[in-house]
Design an enzyme around this catalytic site. Structure first.
Site, short mmCIF file in Angstrom:
data_model
loop_
_atom_site.label_atom_id
_atom_site.label_comp_id
_atom_site.label_asym_id
_atom_site.label_seq_id
_atom_site.Cartn_x
_atom_site.Cartn_y
_atom_site.Cartn_z
CG ASP A 1 -2.27 0.61 1.00
OD1 ASP A 1 -2.40 1.37 0.03
OD2 ASP A 1 -3.18 0.36 1.81
CG ASP B 1 -9.58 2.25 -0.71
OD1 ASP B 1 -8.58 2.16 -1.46
OD2 ASP B 1 -9.54 2.08 0.52
C1 GLA Z 1 -5.96 1.46 1.55
C2 GLA Z 1 -6.12 0.44 0.41
C3 GLA Z 1 -7.25 -0.51 0.78
C4 GLA Z 1 -6.93 -1.21 2.09
C5 GLA Z 1 -6.68 -0.20 3.19
C6 GLA Z 1 -6.15 -0.84 4.46
O1 GLA Z 1 -7.06 2.28 1.66
O2 GLA Z 1 -6.38 1.08 -0.79
O3 GLA Z 1 -7.48 -1.45 -0.26
O4 GLA Z 1 -5.81 -2.04 1.90
O5 GLA Z 1 -5.73 0.78 2.79
O6 GLA Z 1 -5.91 0.08 5.47
#
Ligand code: GLA
Length: 414
Positions: free
Chosen positions: A159, A214
């Site tokens: 990430d 997301d």
């Molecule tokens: C980010 C990523 C998500 C998830 C969260 C976890 O937002 O894009 O897919 O992995 O972190 O904290």
């Protein structure tokens, strides 16, 4: 003769070495672990359904459910523990799982997963801390990659939180090198949210890269969380324009994980799943596999739709036409077949009448076209699981609101 051969060999290997050095220095050699994702990765990830609420009981039960429900046999392979599995690093800096949540440790969990024919994925972050505030891999990339390899991890989602001051490409190259050095085949999932045009640099670094922020379990909306926003299915879909040429076998655009079974209507779930298949997207389920409805199970395990996603040519589909709330998506498939999706984005049913012979469907990227003058295609309805005639006659259907009709055009002789 031998001497001449030897000299020739030596010369050839010097040339080879020189060429390799040149290619490495010019960045042309892909140094990731190659061949791990010939088709888009499939699996399950904890985040969309459970957020930080992860533990080994959930992972084991999910694995059991994936086996019992037929998900594993339909192709879902990676079980990925997302954020918040962590405890503190030990005194030598090694990552540890949270002792109450994962009391048996990650190696035992990996053994459990592997014994059931699945693979285990885990999550880390480029920065000092993950998005959930757990220890990130910054400055400890090689140590962490070695730890993951030792645990028997098969997939790493990496990430982009707390990455201030880092250049994206370099940060992901560092982890690629670390994974290589660790020596275990580990699929590398780049989760950089599409912020630095990863499709331009990620193909030689990872096997898939997120193209957007997301997703959220909503068909047509944006949710504002204050400092960031999450997007519904249609909003994410619209952000994929122009990216298809960057994807292919072993390097995929990732429009984020699935929200099938997380609260949308069956039609919306069907549309979401169909469109992700058209996009050659990784199919990473994000639902509670332990308690899913039969409807959700049927959507996630529709083998004909999965076959579109997993088509060996690996050519991402595209929006062929749009008129009002109706969109027609197409994707060229192996052996001359095509997939076609009629998407209704709106709130009213739409009557479609599609005349194959009057329509020029052309993929300028892969130089393919649906040529109904040369060949007649059989029409297979992938959700109704029945035959719908052939391309000699116009196709007529009513597409319900927030839903799709999905066809496979089967080339003659198929
Ligand atoms: C980010 C990523 C998500 C998830 C969260 C976890 O937002 O894009 O897919 O992995 O972190 O904290």
């Amino acid at each position: 003769m031998h001497a001449r051969l030897d000299a020739g060999h030596r010369f050839a290997s010097w040339i080879g070495l020189g060429l390799a050095a040149f290619l490495v220095s010019s960045g042309a050699v892909a140094q990731k672990m190659e061949g791990l994702a010939p088709t888009p990765p499939m699996g399950w990830n904890s985040w969309n359904g459970f957020g930080c609420n992860v533990d080994e009981t959930l992972i084991r039960a999910t694995v059991d459910a994936m086996v019992a429900s037929g998900m594993r046999d339909a192709g879902y392979r990676y079980v990925v523990i997302d954020d918040c599995w962590h405890g503190e690093r030990d005194e030598r800096g090694f990552l540890q799982p949270h002792t109450q949540r994962f009391p048996s440790g990650m190696k035992a969990l990996a053994d459990y997963v592997h014994a059931r024919g699945l693979k285990l994925g885990i999550y880390s972050d480029v920065g000092w801390k993950t998005c959930g505030g757990r220890p990130g891999s910054r400055g400890r990339e090689f140590q962490d990659a070695a730890t993951f390899a030792e645990w028997g991890i098969d997939y790493l989602k990496y990430d982009w939180c707390n990455s201030e001051g880092l250049a994206a490409r370099g940060a992901y190259v560092t982890m690629r090198e670390a994974l290589r050095a660790a020596g275990r085949p580990i699929v590398f999932s780049i989760c950089e949210w599409g912020e630095n045009r990863p499709w331009e640099w990620a193909p030689e670094i990872g096997h898939l890269w997120r193209t957007t922020g997301d997703i959220t379990a909503c068909f047509d909306c944006v949710v504002d969380h204050g400092t960031w926003k999450s997007s519904g299915v249609l909003q994410i879909l619209d952000k994929q324009d122009g990216l298809r040429a960057h994807a292919g076998p072993d390097h995929w655009n990732d429009p984020d994980m699935l929200e099938v079974g997380n609260g949308m209507s069956p039609g919306e779930d069907r549309a979401h799943f169909s469109l992700w298949a058209m996009l050659a997207a990784p199919l990473i389920a994000g639902n509670d596999a332990r308690s899913m409805s039969e409807e959700t199970r049927r959507i996630l395990t529709n083998r004909e739709v999965i076959a579109v996603d997993q088509d060996p040519l690996g050519i991402q589909g595209f929006r062929h036409r749009k008129s009002g709330d109706l969109e027609v998506w197409v994707r060229p498939l192996a052996e001359g077949d095509w997939a076609v999706v009629f998407l209704n984005r709106g709130r009213e049913p739409i009557d479609v009448r599609f005349d194959w012979r009057a329509e020029t469907i052309e993929d300028v990227h892969s130089h393919r076209r649906v040529d109904t003058a040369v060949a007649k295609f059989r029409l297979r309805d992938l959700w109704a699981a029945n035959e719908r005639g052939d391309t000699a006659a116009p196709f007529a259907a009513s597409v319900p609101p927030h839903d799709v009709v999905m066809l496979r055009l089967v080339a003659s002789g198929g």
